[in-house]
Design a protein around this motif. Structure first.
Motif, short mmCIF file in Angstrom:
data_model
loop_
_atom_site.label_atom_id
_atom_site.label_comp_id
_atom_site.label_asym_id
_atom_site.label_seq_id
_atom_site.Cartn_x
_atom_site.Cartn_y
_atom_site.Cartn_z
N THR A 105 -1.90 1.65 10.84
CA THR A 105 -2.63 2.42 9.66
C THR A 105 -1.67 2.58 8.39
O THR A 105 -2.06 2.23 7.37
CB THR A 105 -3.07 4.02 10.09
N GLY A 106 -0.38 2.76 8.57
CA GLY A 106 0.55 2.82 7.39
C GLY A 106 0.60 1.49 6.72
O GLY A 106 0.62 1.49 5.52
N LEU A 107 0.70 0.39 7.53
CA LEU A 107 0.51 -0.97 6.85
C LEU A 107 -0.51 -1.25 6.26
O LEU A 107 -0.37 -1.66 5.08
CB LEU A 107 1.04 -1.98 7.91
N LEU A 108 -1.74 -1.00 6.89
CA LEU A 108 -2.92 -1.45 5.97
C LEU A 108 -3.24 -0.45 4.74
O LEU A 108 -3.58 -0.80 3.64
CB LEU A 108 -4.24 -1.21 7.00
N MET A 109 -2.77 1.04 4.78
CA MET A 109 -2.80 1.86 3.84
C MET A 109 -1.91 1.38 2.59
O MET A 109 -2.07 1.46 1.44
CB MET A 109 -2.30 3.24 4.27
N GLY A 110 -0.67 0.95 3.01
CA GLY A 110 0.18 0.43 2.14
C GLY A 110 -0.40 -0.74 1.11
O GLY A 110 -0.03 -0.99 0.15
N ALA A 111 -0.92 -1.60 2.11
CA ALA A 111 -1.24 -2.87 1.56
C ALA A 111 -2.63 -2.54 0.40
O ALA A 111 -2.67 -2.95 -0.60
CB ALA A 111 -1.65 -3.65 2.63
N ALA A 112 -3.61 -1.78 0.98
CA ALA A 112 -4.59 -1.36 0.14
C ALA A 112 -4.17 -0.57 -1.30
O ALA A 112 -4.74 -0.67 -2.23
CB ALA A 112 -5.72 -0.56 0.95
N TRP A 113 -3.16 0.22 -0.87
CA TRP A 113 -2.71 1.23 -2.04
C TRP A 113 -2.26 0.09 -3.15
O TRP A 113 -2.41 0.24 -4.33
CB TRP A 113 -1.57 1.75 -1.50
N ALA A 114 -1.16 -0.52 -2.67
CA ALA A 114 -0.65 -1.78 -3.38
C ALA A 114 -2.01 -2.50 -4.32
O ALA A 114 -1.77 -2.79 -5.53
CB ALA A 114 0.22 -2.72 -3.14
N TRP A 115 -2.72 -3.31 -3.58
CA TRP A 115 -4.00 -3.96 -4.19
C TRP A 115 -4.70 -3.12 -5.22
O TRP A 115 -5.50 -3.72 -5.96
CB TRP A 115 -4.48 -4.69 -3.03
N THR A 116 -4.83 -2.05 -4.81
CA THR A 116 -5.70 -1.01 -5.88
C THR A 116 -5.02 -0.58 -7.01
O THR A 116 -5.58 0.17 -7.68
CB THR A 116 -6.43 0.11 -5.13
N THR A 117 -3.59 -0.80 -7.10
CA THR A 117 -2.81 -0.09 -8.16
C THR A 117 -3.00 -1.19 -9.40
O THR A 117 -2.61 -2.44 -9.29
CB THR A 117 -1.53 -0.15 -7.72
N LYS A 118 -3.20 -0.80 -10.42
CA LYS A 118 -3.07 -1.75 -11.76
C LYS A 118 -1.77 -1.97 -12.11
O LYS A 118 -0.88 -1.04 -12.09
CB LYS A 118 -3.84 -0.95 -12.92
#
Length: 171
Positions: A69-82
């Motif tokens: 969950t942490g890994l997926l959240m970190g990846a999604a967090w980075a990809w949604t960051t402008k």
């Protein structure tokens, strides 16, 4: 370290991260992006009770789910960051509404994992929370550093190269 201190550390890190996400921020210290996750891993691993000794297999599975969950959240967090570059070559980041949604979903999933563990009589401890947060930060920071390397200045540098920061004369 006590559970209360671990929870306070996690809450402080999350508050700092969220407060920094709502406003544009210059991406600096690209060489030290791994330090905060490393400290969180150290804090989580050095304490007792990362895995429930009475339910070893299931608690390891829950810990693994927390890490995924942490890994997926970190990846999604980075990809949604402008991420963008200013004309002077400085790289900036800012979270979007999708970033806030990623945080909401990630917190809900983590609460669900804690609830499943509690229903099964498993106590993961706060180390699992710190380890999952470290995984999120590590992946997010790594992806942002990678994205920042490919961002070009908004005015388009000659020859297709990334713009270099301008040095200001000092008097």
């Amino acid at each position: 370290m006590s559970a209360l201190v671990n929870v306070l550390v996690a809450v402080a890190v999350v508050a700092l991260i969220v407060s920094r996400q709502v406003r544009a921020q210059q991406l600096t210290d690209a060489k030290r992006w791994w330090i905060v996750p490393a400290v969180l891993v150290y804090l989580s691993v050095r304490q007792q009770g990362l895995v429930d000794p009475d339910h070893h297999v299931v608690s390891v599975l829950l810990l693994g789910a927390e890490l995924v969950t942490g890994l997926l959240m970190g990846a999604a967090w980075a990809w949604t960051t402008k991420v963008w570059a200013e004309p002077d070559g400085s790289v900036w980041t800012k979270g979007t509404r999708a970033t806030a949604a990623v945080w909401g979903v990630g917190i809900a999933v983590r609460l669900g994992l804690v609830g499943l563990g509690a229903l099964a009589g498993i106590h993961l401890g706060t180390g699992a929370l710190l380890l999952g947060l470290a995984a999120s930060l590590l992946v997010r920071s790594g992806i942002l550093v990678w994205k920042a390397q490919s961002v070009r200045a908004s005015y388009g540098a000659a020859g297709g190269t990334t713009a270099r920061p301008l040095w200001k004369d000092r008097v």
